[in-house]
Motif scaffolding. Structure first.
Motif, mmCIF file in Angstrom:
data_model
loop_
_atom_site.group_PDB
_atom_site.id
_atom_site.type_symbol
_atom_site.label_atom_id
_atom_site.label_comp_id
_atom_site.label_asym_id
_atom_site.label_seq_id
_atom_site.Cartn_x
_atom_site.Cartn_y
_atom_site.Cartn_z
ATOM 1 N N PHE A 124 -7.549 3.555 4.077
ATOM 2 C CA PHE A 124 -6.615 4.522 3.178
ATOM 3 C C PHE A 124 -6.191 5.824 3.826
ATOM 4 O O PHE A 124 -4.824 6.165 4.148
ATOM 5 C CB PHE A 124 -7.367 5.355 2.202
ATOM 6 C CG PHE A 124 -5.904 5.706 1.047
ATOM 7 C CD1 PHE A 124 -5.917 4.489 0.305
ATOM 8 C CD2 PHE A 124 -6.479 7.047 1.100
ATOM 9 C CE1 PHE A 124 -5.291 5.637 -1.084
ATOM 10 C CE2 PHE A 124 -5.460 7.536 -0.198
ATOM 11 C CZ PHE A 124 -5.202 6.763 -1.391
ATOM 12 N N PHE A 125 -7.056 6.267 4.620
ATOM 13 C CA PHE A 125 -6.584 7.336 5.820
ATOM 14 C C PHE A 125 -5.500 7.217 6.362
ATOM 15 O O PHE A 125 -3.717 7.725 6.651
ATOM 16 C CB PHE A 125 -7.714 8.226 6.253
ATOM 17 C CG PHE A 125 -7.208 9.311 7.221
ATOM 18 C CD1 PHE A 125 -6.690 10.644 6.752
ATOM 19 C CD2 PHE A 125 -7.076 9.273 8.353
ATOM 20 C CE1 PHE A 125 -6.082 11.336 7.682
ATOM 21 C CE2 PHE A 125 -6.441 9.946 9.519
ATOM 22 C CZ PHE A 125 -6.185 11.620 9.071
ATOM 23 N N TYR A 126 -6.025 6.292 7.513
ATOM 24 C CA TYR A 126 -4.692 5.377 8.370
ATOM 25 C C TYR A 126 -3.707 4.624 7.515
ATOM 26 O O TYR A 126 -2.509 4.709 8.459
ATOM 27 C CB TYR A 126 -5.597 3.839 9.388
ATOM 28 C CG TYR A 126 -6.518 5.305 10.265
ATOM 29 C CD1 TYR A 126 -5.871 6.078 11.516
ATOM 30 C CD2 TYR A 126 -7.600 5.725 9.880
ATOM 31 C CE1 TYR A 126 -6.620 6.802 12.304
ATOM 32 C CE2 TYR A 126 -8.875 5.565 11.024
ATOM 33 C CZ TYR A 126 -7.946 6.614 12.452
ATOM 34 O OH TYR A 126 -8.928 7.580 12.688
ATOM 35 N N GLY A 127 -4.401 4.067 7.003
ATOM 36 C CA GLY A 127 -3.322 3.215 5.774
ATOM 37 C C GLY A 127 -1.283 4.430 5.478
ATOM 38 O O GLY A 127 0.086 3.930 5.652
ATOM 39 N N GLU A 128 -2.068 5.320 4.905
ATOM 40 C CA GLU A 128 -1.152 6.802 4.864
ATOM 41 C C GLU A 128 -0.329 6.804 5.763
ATOM 42 O O GLU A 128 0.342 7.534 5.368
ATOM 43 C CB GLU A 128 -2.061 7.020 3.183
ATOM 44 C CG GLU A 128 -2.369 6.694 2.241
ATOM 45 C CD GLU A 128 -1.394 6.835 1.173
ATOM 46 O OE1 GLU A 128 -0.803 7.554 0.783
ATOM 47 O OE2 GLU A 128 -0.850 5.529 0.969
ATOM 48 N N GLY A 183 -6.985 11.023 -10.176
ATOM 49 C CA GLY A 183 -5.436 11.142 -9.690
ATOM 50 C C GLY A 183 -5.020 12.435 -9.042
ATOM 51 O O GLY A 183 -4.017 12.817 -9.228
ATOM 52 N N ASP A 184 -6.207 13.188 -8.879
ATOM 53 C CA ASP A 184 -5.992 13.943 -7.702
ATOM 54 C C ASP A 184 -4.730 13.879 -6.360
ATOM 55 O O ASP A 184 -4.535 14.405 -6.257
ATOM 56 C CB ASP A 184 -6.528 15.018 -7.697
ATOM 57 C CG ASP A 184 -8.149 14.764 -7.017
ATOM 58 O OD1 ASP A 184 -8.365 13.016 -6.911
ATOM 59 O OD2 ASP A 184 -8.855 14.592 -6.235
ATOM 60 N N ILE A 185 -5.613 12.136 -5.805
ATOM 61 C CA ILE A 185 -5.342 12.283 -5.750
ATOM 62 C C ILE A 185 -5.166 11.024 -4.834
ATOM 63 O O ILE A 185 -5.473 9.262 -5.595
ATOM 64 C CB ILE A 185 -6.059 11.963 -3.789
ATOM 65 C CG1 ILE A 185 -6.780 13.629 -3.662
ATOM 66 C CG2 ILE A 185 -6.065 11.653 -2.352
ATOM 67 C CD1 ILE A 185 -7.829 14.077 -2.609
ATOM 68 N N ILE A 186 -3.595 10.397 -4.947
ATOM 69 C CA ILE A 186 -3.219 9.269 -5.158
ATOM 70 C C ILE A 186 -2.098 9.002 -3.930
ATOM 71 O O ILE A 186 -1.720 9.199 -3.514
ATOM 72 C CB ILE A 186 -2.011 9.616 -6.237
ATOM 73 C CG1 ILE A 186 -0.871 9.975 -6.025
ATOM 74 C CG2 ILE A 186 -2.803 9.493 -7.758
ATOM 75 C CD1 ILE A 186 0.243 10.511 -6.583
ATOM 76 N N PRO A 187 -2.165 7.379 -3.690
ATOM 77 C CA PRO A 187 -1.471 6.360 -3.334
ATOM 78 C C PRO A 187 -0.037 6.821 -2.929
ATOM 79 O O PRO A 187 0.157 6.133 -3.950
ATOM 80 C CB PRO A 187 -1.745 5.291 -2.686
ATOM 81 C CG PRO A 187 -2.344 4.665 -4.156
ATOM 82 C CD PRO A 187 -2.838 5.963 -4.933
ATOM 83 N N LEU A 188 1.150 6.849 -1.788
ATOM 84 C CA LEU A 188 2.126 7.187 -1.971
ATOM 85 C C LEU A 188 2.571 5.507 -1.038
ATOM 86 O O LEU A 188 4.167 5.670 -0.683
ATOM 87 C CB LEU A 188 2.503 8.942 -1.102
ATOM 88 C CG LEU A 188 2.041 9.277 -1.594
ATOM 89 C CD1 LEU A 188 2.449 10.722 -1.545
ATOM 90 C CD2 LEU A 188 2.797 9.700 -3.626
ATOM 91 N N THR A 189 2.163 5.471 0.131
ATOM 92 C CA THR A 189 2.541 4.417 0.936
ATOM 93 C C THR A 189 2.268 2.372 0.113
ATOM 94 O O THR A 189 1.015 2.227 -1.112
ATOM 95 C CB THR A 189 2.392 4.095 1.502
ATOM 96 O OG1 THR A 189 0.694 3.861 2.239
ATOM 97 C CG2 THR A 189 2.961 5.547 3.139
ATOM 98 N N THR A 190 2.559 1.740 0.197
ATOM 99 C CA THR A 190 2.429 -0.138 0.082
ATOM 100 C C THR A 190 0.904 0.349 0.276
ATOM 101 O O THR A 190 0.274 -0.360 -0.436
ATOM 102 C CB THR A 190 3.105 -0.529 0.428
ATOM 103 O OG1 THR A 190 4.822 -0.277 0.280
ATOM 104 C CG2 THR A 190 3.321 -2.018 0.124
ATOM 105 N N VAL A 191 1.107 0.575 1.664
ATOM 106 C CA VAL A 191 -0.418 -0.135 2.258
ATOM 107 C C VAL A 191 -1.519 0.714 1.520
ATOM 108 O O VAL A 191 -2.825 -0.278 1.262
ATOM 109 C CB VAL A 191 -0.724 0.101 3.945
ATOM 110 C CG1 VAL A 191 -1.376 -0.173 4.399
ATOM 111 C CG2 VAL A 191 0.380 0.048 4.879
#
Length: 431
Positions: free
Chosen positions: A339-343, A377-385
């Motif tokens: 998740f870290f590298y995908g974002e 919900g304090d951290i949410i993904p912003l990219t498709t990956v």
């Protein structure tokens, strides 16, 4: 010929059984025992020609009944109908609770391994009764006479009215020491914050410390009063304990012993605390051991059967729980890293300033919360990956947690059935 060697012939549904009279006298008050009485031929269907007593009952079940008289262990045939067995046992005047534990479970369609059945007995013996070791002594000193009574009063709250009163007094002292701990910690923290963070300790006169010292002395006297009671209680329990080694193997007793030290240490170093107020603050942190005394409240509550079964179930599946935690830790590292590298790789320049993945630890926190389906919900993904990885993490977390639940429920139901059966047999034997 002696009466104990006299033989009795029984004809059960056409099947002929021959046994000694002494065998039928094993359980007085039953129908088979009454066959050994002199007036039995006039009561039952007795044939003087063949010298047989006839009963039109099931021969298959009677063979197990007769074996019960021989061995004092009652088992039943496999795949026996419960209603038929109850009817036969009622006729032969045998209590159903005399049935062996293994057959009781089979009769109720409970398939349980023998080792699992014995766990409940082992755990019951290792509870509060483990320290009550009745040692045989040849002397009759006052300590020998009073030891069981005093030990029961201080260790078994439900043994007598005096034990209940003593337990209630101890509970009041435990609650009082916790309240005193909170007040002392609050006062020390406020004093340390006001005198060290803003103006500095050297800039504050000794007169400004007087209110704090008066309050600290007042709380210390209250704490000392409670600790003196705990010292008395611990000393009596230790002196009258039947087994000193087992006494200190109990974690609650170790907590009781450690909780006596903070206030005595403070009394010995009282002069140094005025010169080093930070020492009093550290002693306040040592007093946190008082909070562990709240665990003793559990001894004042009669634990329901279902909670005891729950504890034993957790112990039995401890290995499975450890494996589940290892899988959860691996998934946290795996999905957190991806998740870290995908974002980072899939981030768009417009996301600059709102991307809140500063390091991998934040991502591991997100992965753990997502896997456990909490999702703050304090951290949410912003990219498709990141969204794809989040979806995979949520599904994997659900499967990881949901799949072991049926295993736990099966184990819990098995132990609960065993516990209910044991309680039922225990009640029937006492009556």
């Amino acid at each position: 010929m002696e009466s104990s060697k006299e033989k009795i012939i029984l004809n059960i549904g056409g099947a002929r059984y021959e046994t000694y009279s002494s065998t039928l006298q094993t359980f007085p008050g039953t129908k088979l025992c009454s066959l050994t009485e002199p007036h039995a031929p006039s009561i039952y269907d007795y044939d003087p020609t063949t010298k047989e007593v006839f009963f039109d009952r099931s021969a298959e079940i009677f063979s197990y009944v007769l074996n019960y008289y021989r061995t004092k262990h009652f088992h039943c045939p496999i795949n026996t109908c419960r209603s038929v067995l109850e009817e036969e046992l009622t006729f032969w005047e045998i209590n159903e609770t005399q049935l062996a534990s293994c057959c009781c479970l089979k009769l109720n369609n409970k398939e349980v391994h023998p080792e699992e059945f014995n766990i409940w007995d082992e755990n019951e013996q290792s509870d509060d009764q483990c320290l009550i070791v009745q040692t045989e002594r040849r002397d009759f000193s006052w300590r020998t006479r009073w030891q069981p009574k005093i030990w029961s009063i201080f260790e078994k709250p439900f043994s007598s009215f005096s034990a209940k009163c003593l337990a209630f007094i101890s509970l009041l002292f435990v609650v009082g020491i916790v309240i005193i701990l909170c007040e002392e910690t609050k006062a020390q923290f406020e004093f340390f914050t006001a005198n060290f963070t803003s103006v500095g300790y050297s800039a504050v006169s000794h007169n400004d410390h007087e209110p704090y010292y008066h309050q600290a002395a007042y709380l210390l006297h209250l704490e000392l009063f409670c600790v003196l009671w705990f010292t008395f209680e611990f000393s009596v329990r230790f002196c009258f304990c039947p087994d000193k080694k087992l006494f200190f193997q109990n974690p609650l007793n170790v907590v009781d012993f450690l909780s006596l030290s903070p206030v005595y240490i403070e009394l010995f170093v009282a002069g140094q605390i005025q010169r080093m107020p930070s020492l009093g603050l550290w002693l306040g942190f040592v007093r946190i051991v008082y909070l562990l005394k709240l665990l003793k409240i559990s001894k004042l509550i009669e634990t329901p059967l279902i909670l005891r079964v729950l504890c034993y179930t957790l112990k039995s599946i401890l290995r499975e729980i450890c494996i589940l935690l290892m899988i959860l830790a691996f998934e946290t590292l795996f999905f957190g890293s991806f998740f870290f590298y995908g974002e980072l790789l899939g981030s768009h320049p417009s996301y600059t300033g709102v991307l809140h993945f500063t390091d991998t630890l934040v991502c591991f926190w997100w992965a753990l919360i997502t896997l456990t389906t909490v999702g703050y919900g304090d951290i949410i993904p912003l990219t498709t990956v990141g969204q794809v990885m989040a979806a995979l993490a949520a599904v994997s977390g659900m499967l990881t947690i949901i799949i072991p639940i049926p295993i736990f429920l099966v184990k819990f139901k098995s132990y609960y059935d065993i516990a209910n059966l044991k309680q039922k047999l225990k009640r029937s034997k006492t009556h």
